[in-house]
Design a protein around this motif. Structure first.
Motif, mmCIF file in Angstrom:
data_model
loop_
_atom_site.group_PDB
_atom_site.id
_atom_site.type_symbol
_atom_site.label_atom_id
_atom_site.label_comp_id
_atom_site.label_asym_id
_atom_site.label_seq_id
_atom_site.Cartn_x
_atom_site.Cartn_y
_atom_site.Cartn_z
ATOM 1 N N SER A 160 0.830 -1.211 0.000
ATOM 2 C CA SER A 160 0.000 0.000 0.000
ATOM 3 C C SER A 160 0.861 1.256 0.000
ATOM 4 O O SER A 160 0.553 2.234 -0.703
ATOM 5 N N ALA A 161 1.954 1.252 0.784
ATOM 6 C CA ALA A 161 2.834 2.419 0.825
ATOM 7 C C ALA A 161 3.554 2.616 -0.510
ATOM 8 O O ALA A 161 3.723 3.750 -0.973
ATOM 9 N N ILE A 162 3.968 1.507 -1.131
ATOM 10 C CA ILE A 162 4.639 1.600 -2.430
ATOM 11 C C ILE A 162 3.680 2.128 -3.485
ATOM 12 O O ILE A 162 4.036 2.994 -4.303
ATOM 13 N N LEU A 163 2.445 1.645 -3.472
ATOM 14 C CA LEU A 163 1.448 2.110 -4.435
ATOM 15 C C LEU A 163 1.157 3.594 -4.238
ATOM 16 O O LEU A 163 1.052 4.359 -5.213
ATOM 17 N N GLN A 164 1.035 4.009 -2.983
ATOM 18 C CA GLN A 164 0.789 5.421 -2.706
ATOM 19 C C GLN A 164 1.940 6.290 -3.205
ATOM 20 O O GLN A 164 1.724 7.363 -3.782
ATOM 21 N N LEU A 165 3.176 5.819 -2.992
ATOM 22 C CA LEU A 165 4.338 6.556 -3.481
ATOM 23 C C LEU A 165 4.298 6.674 -5.003
ATOM 24 O O LEU A 165 4.549 7.754 -5.557
ATOM 25 N N MET A 166 4.000 5.574 -5.678
ATOM 26 C CA MET A 166 3.964 5.597 -7.138
ATOM 27 C C MET A 166 2.922 6.583 -7.651
ATOM 28 O O MET A 166 3.146 7.289 -8.643
ATOM 29 N N VAL A 167 1.785 6.672 -6.976
ATOM 30 C CA VAL A 167 0.704 7.524 -7.460
ATOM 31 C C VAL A 167 1.080 8.989 -7.371
ATOM 32 O O VAL A 167 0.979 9.738 -8.350
ATOM 33 N N TRP A 168 1.532 9.443 -6.181
ATOM 34 C CA TRP A 168 1.774 10.886 -6.037
ATOM 35 C C TRP A 168 3.134 11.300 -6.583
ATOM 36 O O TRP A 168 3.281 12.400 -7.130
ATOM 37 N N PHE A 169 4.154 10.445 -6.435
ATOM 38 C CA PHE A 169 5.507 10.833 -6.829
ATOM 39 C C PHE A 169 5.633 10.995 -8.340
ATOM 40 O O PHE A 169 6.357 11.871 -8.822
ATOM 41 N N THR A 170 4.967 10.146 -9.094
ATOM 42 C CA THR A 170 5.109 10.158 -10.549
ATOM 43 C C THR A 170 3.968 10.889 -11.255
ATOM 44 O O THR A 170 3.898 10.861 -12.483
ATOM 45 N N TRP A 171 3.071 11.524 -10.489
ATOM 46 C CA TRP A 171 1.970 12.231 -11.129
ATOM 47 C C TRP A 171 2.504 13.473 -11.852
ATOM 48 O O TRP A 171 3.325 14.189 -11.304
ATOM 49 N N PRO A 172 2.058 13.780 -13.078
ATOM 50 C CA PRO A 172 1.064 13.056 -13.897
ATOM 51 C C PRO A 172 1.706 12.188 -14.979
ATOM 52 O O PRO A 172 1.028 11.774 -15.926
#
Length: 564
Positions: free
Chosen positions: A280-292
Motif C-alpha cells: 500500500s505504501a509503495i502504491l501510494q508513493l507511485m501515485v503521487w511521486f510520478t503524477w502526472p
C-alpha cells in the motif's frame, strides 16, 4: 515487395502541422526559471539529507576533513559516494568569502537541475526525430514536418517533467540524488542521440554511469548499463550496435570506480534491499511521486505497444523500469524512484499525439481546480500570519513553529503577486481559446506546480526556513553550551552535528560520548514525550524541541561541578 509480416508497425499518431507548433522559447524559459530559481537564495540548509550533505561539503571546504575522507565530527557519510561532496565543497571553497556557503553549495546543484531539464528536452527531441516515432502521413497532406513534430513533443516532455511532483523537493536539494539523476539523464540522452549527435552521445554515455557510481549508486548504474546493453543489442539501427562498446566501457568504469571507493572505506558497493515490503505504501508513493507522468506513460505503452522494441519507446521504458524496480526493491524509496521521472516524462510526451480531447480537458480542469485551491490556501496562510486575521488560521499556522518570527517584505509580496497574476493569465489563455498544440494539456499542470513552488519559496519561506532549519534551535541552546568546549553528541545525525557547527560555531564529536574526558558538553537526542536519561557524572541543563512541536527532543548535559 516485403511480406506483410516484415513491414514496420504503423504509427498511432496523426499530427497536423498546426498541432506541431512549438512552445514560445520565452515561455519555456520562464517555466524553467520559475521552477529552478525559487529556494536558491534566502534559506538555510534544511533537515535531514539536505543539511547532512551540506555538512560534508562545508567540512571539506574548511579543511576540517580530507577530500578523500569527508566527515562531520568524525561521522563519515553512509551513502552518496564522494563526487557530490567534491562538487559542493569545491563551490564553497571557490566562492568563499564572497558568497554564503549554503548558497555556494546550492549553485552547482541548481545548474545540475537545469541540465536535467535541458537533457530531457534534447533526448525527447532526438527520439521523436527517428523514423519510427514520426506520425502517419495524412491523405491530403498537411502532416507535421519531422523537426517541428519532434520539437513539439520535446516541449511536452519538459512540461511533464516540471509537472512531476516527485522532482519538486528532491530536485532543489544539495544531495547526491540530484547528481545520480544527472547521470541517469546523461545515459538517456546518450542512447537517444546516437543517430544525429554521435560525438555528444558517446561523451554522455561514457560519463553517465561513472557519475552514478561516484554518487553512491553503483548497483543502479550496473542495472542501467544492462538496460542500455539490451537496447543496443535489440536495436535494428546500425549506429546503436556500434554504440554498444561505449556502453560497456562506461559500465566497466562505473564498476572500477565503485570498487575503488569501497577499498578506501568510502561508500561504494552496497545493497539496500528492504526486508519487508508494504504494497500500500509503495502504491501510494507511485501515485503521487510520478503524477502526472505515469498515467500518461502507461497510455503511451498501450497505444504504441507495437513499437515497444523501437528506440523511442524502448529506451525510456527500460530506463524508467530500472528506477521503479529499484524503488520497490528498497521498500518504496522515493530517492531511488527519482531517476525514473525523466524517462517517464519522455514516454508521457509520446502520449500527447494520441491523447483524447476529453482526457485532455479533464487534466486541464483538475489542474485549474487543484492548483488554484493550493495557491489560495498559501495566500490565506500568508495573509493570516501577516495581519492576524483570520485569527484561528494565524494561530494554527504559527503554532507549528513555536517562537517563529515573520517579517513583512515588499519584495516577497511582489514576487508572489506576479506569480499569481501569471497563473491567472495562463488559466484564462488555456480555457478561453482553443489550442491545437500537442503540449497544451501539460501547460496547466506544469504551471500549477511552478506557481505553488514559487509561492511557498516566497510567501512561506520565513516560516518554512525556521521550521526546517537548525538556526532557531541553536539560538535557544547557545546559553547552555560554551563555545570554548568540545561538544560530544553520540548517535546524533549528521544534520544535527552540522547544525551545531554551522549555526552555533561549536567543535563537535559525533563518535565519543560521556566517557570522553575531552567533552565539556553532552548532547543527546531522545524521542518525543520521553524522559531524559540519567548520565553518571553529568547533569541536565536544557531540553528543547528540535524545530517543531512533533520533532524529537534535544537534551543538553554539563559535567557535574561545571558552571551552568
Amino acid at each position: 515487395m516485403k511480406p506483410a509480416s516484415h513491414l514496420p508497425p504503423a504509427s498511432p499518431a496523426l499530427v497536423t502541422q498546426r498541432a506541431a507548433q512549438r512552445l514560445p522559447r520565452v515561455a519555456l524559459l520562464l517555466f524553467c526559471a520559475a521552477y529552478v530559481l525559487p529556494g536558491l537564495l534566502g534559506r538555510d540548509p534544511w533537515k535531514n539529507e539536505d543539511i547532512a550533505a551540506f555538512g560534508h561539503m562545508w567540512s571539506l571546504a574548511l579543511g576540517q576533513a580530507s577530500w578523500w575522507h569527508p566527515h562531520v565530527g568524525g561521522v563519515v557519510p553512509q551513502s552518496g559516494g564522494i563526487l557530490p561532496y567534491w562538487l559542493g565543497g569545491g563551490a564553497i571553497a571557490l566562492l568563499s568569502p564572497w558568497v554564503d556557503p549554503a548558497v555556494a553549495a546550492r549553485l552547482p546543484f541548481a545548474i545540475l537541475l537545469t541540465g536535467v531539464l535541458a537533457l530531457t528536452w534534447y533526448a525527447t527531441y532526438e527520439l521523436a526525430r527517428t523514423d519510427a516515432a514520426q506520425p502517419l502521413p495524412l491523405a491530403f497532406g498537411g502532416e507535421a514536418r519531422p523537426q517541428d513534430y519532434a520539437r513539439a513533443v520535446a516541449d511536452g516532455a519538459l512540461l511533464a517533467l516540471i509537472a512531476s511532483l516527485g522532482l519538486l523537493q528532491l530536485g532543489h536539494e544539495t544531495t547526491p540524488e540530484l547528481l545520480q539523476l544527472s547521470g541517469s539523464v546523461l545515459l538517456l540522452f546518450g542512447l537517444s542521440a546516437v543517430g544525429h549527435r554521435r560525438g555528444a552521445a558517446r561523451a554522455a554515455t561514457l560519463l553517465s554511469l561513472p557519475v552514478l557510481a561516484a554518487s553512491g549508486s553503483p548497483a543502479v548504474a550496473m542495472l542501467l548499463g544492462a538496460a542500455a546493453v539490451l537496447v543496443c543489442l535489440r536495436s535494428q539501427q546500425g549506429g546503436m550496435r556500434e554504440h554498444l562498446r561505449w556502453v560497456l566501457f562506461s559500465t566497466a568504469l562505473a564498476a572500477a570506480m565503485a570498487g575503488a571507493l569501497s577499498a578506501t572505506g568510502l561508500p561504494g558497493w552496497g545493497w539496500r534491499i528492504a526486508q519487508d515490503w508494504r504494497p500500500s505504501a509503495i502504491l501510494q508513493l507511485m501515485v503521487w511521486f510520478t503524477w502526472p507522468t505515469l498515467p500518461l506513460a502507461a497510455l503511451t505503452c498501450w497505444h504504441w505497444r507495437q513499437h515497444l522494441r523501437r528506440r523511442h519507446i524502448a529506451v525510456p521504458l527500460l530506463l524508467a523500469s530500472v528506477g521503479v524496480a529499484s524503488a520497490i526493491a528498497m521498500g518504496g524509496n522515493d530517492r531511488a524512484l527519482l531517476i525514473s521521472l525523466p524517462p517517464l516524462a519522455v514516454l508521457a510526451a509520446f502520449c500527447l499525439p494520441i491523447l483524447q480531447r476529453s482526457l485532455g480537458a479533464a487534466i486541464d480542469w483538475f489542474s485549474v481546480c487543484f492548483f488554484t485551491l493550493c495557491a489560495a490556501a498559501i495566500w490565506l496562510g500568508y495573509i493570516a500570519v501577516q495581519t492576524g486575521e483570520p485569527a484561528r488560521t494565524a494561530a494554527n499556522v504559527l503554532k507549528l513553529v513555536p517562537g517563529a518570527q515573520v517579517n513583512f517584505s515588499w519584495v516577497t509580496l511582489a514576487v508572489g503577486t506576479a506569480g499569481t497574476l501569471l497563473w491567472l493569465w495562463l488559466v484564462r489563455w488555456r480555457t478561453a481559446r482553443r489550442s491545437h498544440a500537442l503540449w497544451k494539456s501539460l501547460v496547466l499542470p506544469a504551471g500549477g506546480v511552478a506557481l505553488c513552488w514559487l509561492l511557498l519559496m516566497s510567501l512561506w519561506l520565513p516560516l518554512l526556513d525556521q521550521a526546517r532549519s537548525y538556526r532557531l534551535l541553536m539560538s535557544r541552546i547557545a546559553p547552555h553550551m560554551p563555545r570554548s568546549e568540545l561538544v560530544c553528541a553520540p548517535g546524533a545525525s549528521v544534520g544535527l552535528l552540522t547544525g551545531m557547527e554551522y549555526f552555533g560555531d561549536y567543535r563537535v564529536d559525533g563518535r565519543h560520548g560521556a566517557s570522553s574526558a575531552r567533552c565539556g558538553t553532552l548532547v543527546l537526542r531522545i524521542q518525543p514525550k520521553s524522559r531524559p536519561p540519567r548520565v553518571e557524572g553529568w547533569h541536565t541543563v536544557a531540553q528543547y524541541n528540535q524545530r517543531t512541536r512533533n520533532s524529537e527532543l534535544i537534551v543538553v548535559y554539563r559535567r557535574n561541578g561545571a558552571a551552568r
